[in-house]
Design a protein around this motif. Structure first.
Motif, PDB file in Angstrom:
ATOM      1  N   GLY A 139       0.825  -1.205   0.000  1.00  8.74           N
ATOM      2  CA  GLY A 139       0.000   0.000   0.000  1.00  8.74           C
ATOM      3  C   GLY A 139       0.858   1.253   0.000  1.00  8.74           C
ATOM      4  N   GLN A 140       0.206   2.399   0.132  1.00 11.49           N
ATOM      5  CA  GLN A 140       0.945   3.655   0.175  1.00 11.49           C
ATOM      6  C   GLN A 140       0.278   4.622   1.142  1.00 11.49           C
ATOM      7  N   VAL A 141       1.018   5.672   1.486  1.00 11.45           N
ATOM      8  CA  VAL A 141       0.589   6.629   2.516  1.00 11.45           C
ATOM      9  C   VAL A 141       0.491   8.019   1.919  1.00 11.45           C
ATOM     10  N   HIS A 142      -0.601   8.707   2.239  1.00 11.64           N
ATOM     11  CA  HIS A 142      -0.814  10.086   1.787  1.00 11.64           C
ATOM     12  C   HIS A 142      -1.079  10.987   2.982  1.00 11.64           C
ATOM     13  N   ARG A 143      -0.506  12.180   2.941  1.00 13.31           N
ATOM     14  CA  ARG A 143      -0.813  13.175   3.970  1.00 13.31           C
ATOM     15  C   ARG A 143      -2.178  13.789   3.677  1.00 13.31           C
ATOM     16  N   ALA A 144      -2.820  14.260   4.753  1.00  9.52           N
ATOM     17  CA  ALA A 144      -4.120  14.913   4.613  1.00  9.52           C
ATOM     18  C   ALA A 144      -4.281  15.930   5.730  1.00  9.52           C
ATOM     19  N   VAL A 145      -5.204  16.844   5.531  1.00  7.07           N
ATOM     20  CA  VAL A 145      -5.545  17.851   6.542  1.00  7.07           C
ATOM     21  C   VAL A 145      -7.052  17.840   6.727  1.00  7.07           C
ATOM     22  N   ARG A 146      -7.481  17.766   7.982  1.00  7.59           N
ATOM     23  CA  ARG A 146      -8.911  17.867   8.241  1.00  7.59           C
ATOM     24  C   ARG A 146      -9.308  19.338   8.162  1.00  7.59           C
ATOM     25  N   LYS A 147     -10.224  19.655   7.271  1.00 11.98           N
ATOM     26  CA  LYS A 147     -10.547  21.042   6.964  1.00 11.98           C
ATOM     27  C   LYS A 147     -11.148  21.780   8.150  1.00 11.98           C
ATOM     28  N   SER A 148     -11.872  21.085   9.005  1.00 15.02           N
ATOM     29  CA  SER A 148     -12.575  21.753  10.099  1.00 15.02           C
ATOM     30  C   SER A 148     -11.655  22.367  11.142  1.00 15.02           C
ATOM     31  N   ASP A 149     -10.477  21.754  11.366  1.00 15.35           N
ATOM     32  CA  ASP A 149      -9.581  22.270  12.408  1.00 15.35           C
ATOM     33  C   ASP A 149      -8.112  22.278  12.006  1.00 15.35           C
ATOM     34  N   GLY A 150      -7.801  21.899  10.756  1.00 19.56           N
ATOM     35  CA  GLY A 150      -6.413  21.916  10.302  1.00 19.56           C
ATOM     36  C   GLY A 150      -5.565  20.790  10.849  1.00 19.56           C
ATOM     37  N   ARG A 151      -6.181  19.776  11.442  1.00 14.22           N
ATOM     38  CA  ARG A 151      -5.413  18.662  12.019  1.00 14.22           C
ATOM     39  C   ARG A 151      -4.709  17.889  10.912  1.00 14.22           C
ATOM     40  N   GLU A 152      -3.395  17.677  11.102  1.00 11.54           N
ATOM     41  CA  GLU A 152      -2.592  16.947  10.123  1.00 11.54           C
ATOM     42  C   GLU A 152      -2.775  15.441  10.320  1.00 11.54           C
ATOM     43  N   LEU A 153      -3.045  14.742   9.237  1.00  6.72           N
ATOM     44  CA  LEU A 153      -3.316  13.313   9.279  1.00  6.72           C
ATOM     45  C   LEU A 153      -2.486  12.581   8.223  1.00  6.72           C
ATOM     46  N   VAL A 154      -2.443  11.273   8.350  1.00  8.86           N
ATOM     47  CA  VAL A 154      -1.918  10.428   7.280  1.00  8.86           C
ATOM     48  C   VAL A 154      -2.943   9.331   7.013  1.00  8.86           C
ATOM     49  N   LEU A 155      -3.086   8.973   5.750  1.00  7.95           N
ATOM     50  CA  LEU A 155      -3.980   7.896   5.340  1.00  7.95           C
ATOM     51  C   LEU A 155      -3.128   6.759   4.792  1.00  7.95           C
ATOM     52  N   LYS A 156      -3.162   5.626   5.464  1.00  5.36           N
ATOM     53  CA  LYS A 156      -2.460   4.435   5.009  1.00  5.36           C
ATOM     54  C   LYS A 156      -3.458   3.627   4.186  1.00  5.36           C
ATOM     55  N   ILE A 157      -3.220   3.520   2.883  1.00  3.05           N
ATOM     56  CA  ILE A 157      -4.207   2.980   1.955  1.00  3.05           C
ATOM     57  C   ILE A 157      -3.693   1.670   1.366  1.00  3.05           C
ATOM     58  N   GLN A 158      -4.445   0.607   1.603  1.00  6.38           N
ATOM     59  CA  GLN A 158      -4.063  -0.704   1.083  1.00  6.38           C
ATOM     60  C   GLN A 158      -4.448  -0.810  -0.390  1.00  6.38           C
ATOM     61  N   TYR A 159      -3.545  -1.377  -1.192  1.00  8.00           N
ATOM     62  CA  TYR A 159      -3.824  -1.527  -2.606  1.00  8.00           C
ATOM     63  C   TYR A 159      -5.017  -2.472  -2.814  1.00  8.00           C
ATOM     64  N   PRO A 160      -5.891  -2.147  -3.741  1.00 11.36           N
ATOM     65  CA  PRO A 160      -7.063  -2.999  -4.004  1.00 11.36           C
ATOM     66  C   PRO A 160      -6.644  -4.417  -4.392  1.00 11.36           C
TER      67      PRO A 160
END
Length: 478
Positions: A139-160
């Motif tokens: 899989g791979q990892v993408h950074r993300a930001v929650r729009k409501s409060d600017g919280r920094e996140l990462v999404l670990k996404i498993q390949y289909p």
């Protein structure tokens, strides 16, 4: 520069098994043909030529595996880590060259997976970076930001499809190895294949990883030296794991060695204490202690430095019945008690009943040396080159693994020792991982002051267990 991407990961059983079967058959044919030619060589040169041919064919086979990516690469990596006990050395060395794929899945495919798993409403709450933070075989990892409060996140996404392909990939790898004629498919080999399959199953079980991450976050909540990412269940599914993004630098970063000795000692002590917690107290062990699973966060003061723990997919639970003999082996080595050590080896099914006393004494001496990093230097002094005037062990100066390997090579241990059980190998790799961490950061820490508070945990129960197993084995053999 944008990362190279592919449209999809091939997970179809037919196309993957056909590719591997073809590669295995061709490798086997080449190996058989070339090996036959060695019999025309002088007897003194035959073994060297056979090893060279096996190494060449193993490397070719690994190149074929690397092209398929997905769980096949992970299977190969796991075999490299744990296969030295049942695979030819040349095959293990070739498998070590397998790397996690740096080729990411293109954003359109990842976006489809995210929308399928999270839905439009949850997706709308996040601003997701289309460029992956990292890409691996599963899989791979993408950074993300929650729009409501600017919280920094990462999404670990498993390949289909990767999880569904594991069983077929395992069967295909076994078929490849059988056709290649490089590996004997023994009962022990099949047992380790079962363990590899189980480890892969845990790595693609994001529900389990989320639970384990939350469990370790709770265990370490009162220890400010460690940071465990927070799990965001609202954006997590069976195939996606959403965590807090944690800043830090790699253990291998040159900036780490520029830290003061005091800071590096603080970090090193924390890592070794964590190892002792896992082995002696929690019965939960990170079985993949590579540096990619750690980040260092430098505080304003030395005591504010922190270690970020990442990737809890390789955490494994152990029962006292399986880990207890391993702990007893450590205690026997630490106390220089050869009889206690040998009884633990018997309980682990690691030792042949016919092993002569000389071999047992030699192996006990090897274990006594192996634990020098955690030993009281006043009771059992290590070499002068690895101890300072304060009695602290100089981990950066230590060449302990090479000394142990050299000592083992001088003794015919392999004749009298069975393939070690997986619990022993996990334990050995855990301790080696902690040693390597302190070696790389050049810590100067007395290991005995770390181990002593843990050494007696579960001791009476572990000793009783080993004594019972040892007695039962003796009665059967008598």
């Amino acid at each position: 520069m944008a990362r190279k991407t592919v449209k999809r990961v091939k997970t179809g059983a037919f196309e993957r098994r056909f590719s591997m079967a073809k590669a295995g058959f061709l490798a086997g044919a080449r190996y058989a043909t070339l090996t036959a030619g060695t019999y025309l060589a002088p007897r003194s040169q035959r073994e060297g030529r056979r090893k060279a041919i096996l190494s060449s064919q193993a490397q070719e086979l690994v190149r074929e595996l690397g092209q398929l990516k997905g769980s096949v690469v992970k299977i190969g990596q796991m075999m490299a880590l744990f296969g030295e006990h049942f695979l030819p050395e040349e095959v293990t060395e070739a498998l070590h060259t397998l790397e996690n794929s740096t080729t990411a899945l293109e954003w359109s495919a990842i976006e489809r997976q995210l929308r399928k798993e999270l839905g439009e409403l949850k997706m709308a709450e996040l601003d997701i970076d289309q460029e992956p933070l990292g890409a691996a075989s599963l899989g791979q990892v993408h950074r993300a930001v929650r729009k409501s409060d600017g919280r920094e996140l990462v999404l670990k996404i498993q390949y289909p499809g990767v999880a569904d392909a594991i069983d077929s990939d395992m069967r295909a790898v076994v078929q490849l190895l059988r056709l290649s004629r490089m590996v004997s498919i023994t009962e022990q080999f099949n047992q380790w294949l079962d363990e590899v399959r189980a480890m892969l199953g845990r790595e693609v079980d994001y529900d389990l990883e989320a639970y384990t991450t939350m469990h370790f976050r709770k265990l370490l909540a009162d220890d400010p030296r460690f940071v465990v990412p927070e799990v965001f269940s609202a954006y997590s599914t069976h195939n996606i794991l959403c965590l807090s993004y944690e800043h830090g630098i790699s253990v291998n970063d040159p900036a780490v060695l520029e830290l003061s000795q005091t800071r590096r000692n603080f970090i090193g002590r924390a890592i070794m204490e964590l190892c002792c917690h896992e082995v002696f107290e929690w019965n939960k062990m990170q079985t993949d202690p590579n540096f990619g699973n750690y980040l260092l966060r430098v505080g304003d003061k030395p005591e504010e430095d922190q270690i970020v723990l990442l990737d809890f997919g390789a955490i494994r639970d152990f029962e006292d019945a399986t880990l207890g003999p391993g702990r007893e082996m450590i205690r026997g080595a630490w106390h220089h008690d050869a009889q206690r050590l040998i009884r633990a080896l018997h309980a682990l099914d690691f030792l042949a009943n016919t092993a002569p006393k000389r071999v047992l004494d030699d192996f006990a001496a090897l274990c006594f040396e192996a634990i020098e990093v955690l030993q009281d230097p006043e009771r059992y002094p290590p070499p002068a080159s690895v101890i300072n005037e304060r009695g602290e062990y100089l981990w950066g100066n230590s060449d302990l693994p090479s000394r142990i390997m050299a000592r083992a090579g001088r003794n015919a241990f392999s004749v009298h020792f069975d393939v070690p059980p997986k619990e022993f190998i996990f334990l050995a790799r855990k301790l080696l991982g902690a040693y390597t961490f302190l070696h790389v950061i050049e810590a100067e820490v007395r290991g005995d002051t770390i181990l002593r508070p843990f050494i007696s945990m579960h001791e009476e129960a572990d000793k009783a267990l080993v004594d019972r197993i040892y007695t039962e084995k003796r009665s059967v053999n008598d």
